[in-house]
Write a protein that holds these residues in place. Structure first.
Motif, short mmCIF file in Angstrom:
data_model
loop_
_atom_site.label_atom_id
_atom_site.label_comp_id
_atom_site.label_asym_id
_atom_site.label_seq_id
_atom_site.Cartn_x
_atom_site.Cartn_y
_atom_site.Cartn_z
N UNK A 71 37.05 43.48 40.70
CA UNK A 71 38.49 43.39 40.18
C UNK A 71 38.75 41.82 39.98
N UNK A 72 38.13 41.15 40.73
CA UNK A 72 38.28 39.37 41.06
C UNK A 72 37.55 38.87 39.80
N UNK A 73 36.26 39.41 39.53
CA UNK A 73 35.41 38.85 38.38
C UNK A 73 36.27 39.16 37.02
N UNK A 74 36.73 40.32 36.89
CA UNK A 74 37.47 40.71 35.59
C UNK A 74 38.87 40.33 35.60
N UNK A 75 39.34 39.92 36.81
CA UNK A 75 40.87 39.32 36.63
C UNK A 75 40.74 37.86 36.82
N UNK A 76 40.93 37.29 38.07
CA UNK A 76 41.06 35.77 38.34
C UNK A 76 39.80 35.09 37.53
N UNK A 77 38.48 35.75 37.83
CA UNK A 77 37.53 35.30 37.53
C UNK A 77 37.16 35.13 36.14
N UNK A 78 38.02 35.64 35.18
CA UNK A 78 38.02 35.48 33.86
C UNK A 78 36.71 36.04 33.02
N UNK A 79 36.03 36.77 33.63
CA UNK A 79 34.68 37.45 33.17
C UNK A 79 35.16 38.26 31.93
N UNK A 80 34.72 38.45 30.92
CA UNK A 80 34.89 39.40 29.63
C UNK A 80 34.34 40.77 30.11
N UNK A 81 35.19 41.52 30.59
CA UNK A 81 34.89 42.95 31.01
C UNK A 81 35.07 44.05 29.93
N UNK A 82 35.30 43.57 28.71
CA UNK A 82 35.55 44.66 27.73
C UNK A 82 34.39 45.62 27.32
N UNK A 83 33.13 45.06 27.59
CA UNK A 83 31.80 46.01 27.53
C UNK A 83 31.86 47.13 28.61
N UNK A 84 32.34 47.03 29.51
CA UNK A 84 32.54 47.82 30.81
C UNK A 84 33.58 49.02 30.70
N UNK A 85 34.36 48.51 29.90
CA UNK A 85 35.63 49.66 29.74
C UNK A 85 35.18 50.80 28.64
N UNK A 86 35.82 51.73 28.86
CA UNK A 86 35.62 53.38 28.30
C UNK A 86 35.57 53.02 26.80
N UNK A 87 34.21 53.49 26.06
CA UNK A 87 33.98 53.15 24.98
C UNK A 87 33.22 52.07 24.75
N UNK A 88 32.98 51.06 25.59
CA UNK A 88 32.31 49.85 25.29
C UNK A 88 30.72 50.09 25.63
N UNK A 89 30.10 49.29 25.25
CA UNK A 89 28.55 49.44 25.09
C UNK A 89 27.90 49.45 26.56
N UNK A 90 28.76 48.93 27.66
CA UNK A 90 28.14 49.00 29.00
C UNK A 90 29.13 49.97 29.92
N UNK A 91 29.77 50.76 29.36
CA UNK A 91 30.51 51.66 30.11
C UNK A 91 29.38 52.59 30.93
N UNK A 92 28.52 53.06 30.01
CA UNK A 92 27.62 54.09 30.88
C UNK A 92 26.35 53.12 31.28
N UNK A 93 25.93 53.47 32.58
CA UNK A 93 26.39 54.39 33.54
C UNK A 93 27.69 54.17 33.86
N UNK A 94 28.51 55.22 34.18
CA UNK A 94 29.75 54.98 34.56
C UNK A 94 29.78 54.78 36.14
N UNK A 95 29.34 53.73 36.77
CA UNK A 95 29.24 53.72 38.16
C UNK A 95 29.74 52.36 38.60
N UNK A 96 30.09 52.03 39.98
CA UNK A 96 30.80 50.88 40.30
C UNK A 96 29.50 49.95 40.47
N UNK A 97 28.37 50.22 40.80
CA UNK A 97 27.33 49.35 40.81
C UNK A 97 26.95 48.73 39.43
N UNK A 98 27.00 49.71 38.26
CA UNK A 98 26.47 49.17 37.21
C UNK A 98 27.71 48.19 36.59
N UNK A 99 29.09 48.55 36.86
CA UNK A 99 30.25 48.07 36.10
C UNK A 99 30.35 46.23 36.73
#
Length: 178
Positions: A71-99
């Motif tokens: 949550x911090x990395x994708x929020x205040x850390x300003x990392x681009x987390x669009x690829x791990x959102x549903x439909x993104x190239x990195x969404x699968x595997x849909x695990x917390x460890x992977x995301x």
């Protein structure tokens, strides 16, 4: 302008000068007396020192800690987390460890590959094994960081002193004009 007004303005200018000088002296003394202990390798871009590195989530980290770090990395850390959102190239595997791994690496690469940028409360670790898979490509360096150049000169103590003098002169001119 009355004599007491000139005395007041002179006092103000002298006070500004001494505040800047005293702050400079305190800072120099402070820098000279505090030892800096480095417990980790020097910070900075380590990508090319021992080969390419990626920052990934540590296997075995608590789920709660991983979620907070993600949550911090994708929020205040300003990392681009669009690829791990549903439909993104990195969404699968849909695990917390992977995301979390993808977000941590993105933050790490955007922040100069600094060792400290791959900590996340102890939930991350550096690896030399490329975690990319199928359509999900983990970046190895950020063009944003590599092309970042400082446009402004450093703000030195001498420059700070000049700023105070300019402010004092402007105030003096404004006050004398009224």
């Amino acid at each position: 302008m009355a004599l007491k007004d000139w005395i007041f303005l002179s006092f103000l200018i002298v006070k500004c000068f001494f505040v800047v000088k005293v702050e400079g002296m305190v800072q120099e003394k402070e820098d000279a007396t505090i030892p800096i202990t480095t417990l980790s390798p020097p910070e900075g871009n380590t990508t090319f020192l021992g080969g390419t590195t990626w920052c990934v989530a540590r296997a075995g980290a608590r789920q709660f800690d991983l979620q907070n770090a993600l949550d911090w990395a994708c929020g205040l850390g300003m990392a681009d987390c669009r690829p791990i959102q549903a439909g993104g190239p990195c969404f699968e595997p849909n695990t917390l460890l992977s995301h979390a791994s993808f977000a941590f690496n993105t933050y790490y690469q955007q922040n100069g590959n600094s060792d400290i940028a791959c900590n996340f409360g102890g939930t991350a670790i550096l690896t030399k094994t490329n975690p990319s898979h199928e359509k999900c490509i983990y970046v190895t360096s950020s063009p944003r960081v590599e092309n970042m150049k400082s446009e402004a000169p450093p703000f030195t103590k001498e420059r700070l002193s000049i700023v105070w003098w300019k402010i004092a002169i402007i105030l003096l001119l404004l006050y004398s004009g009224s």
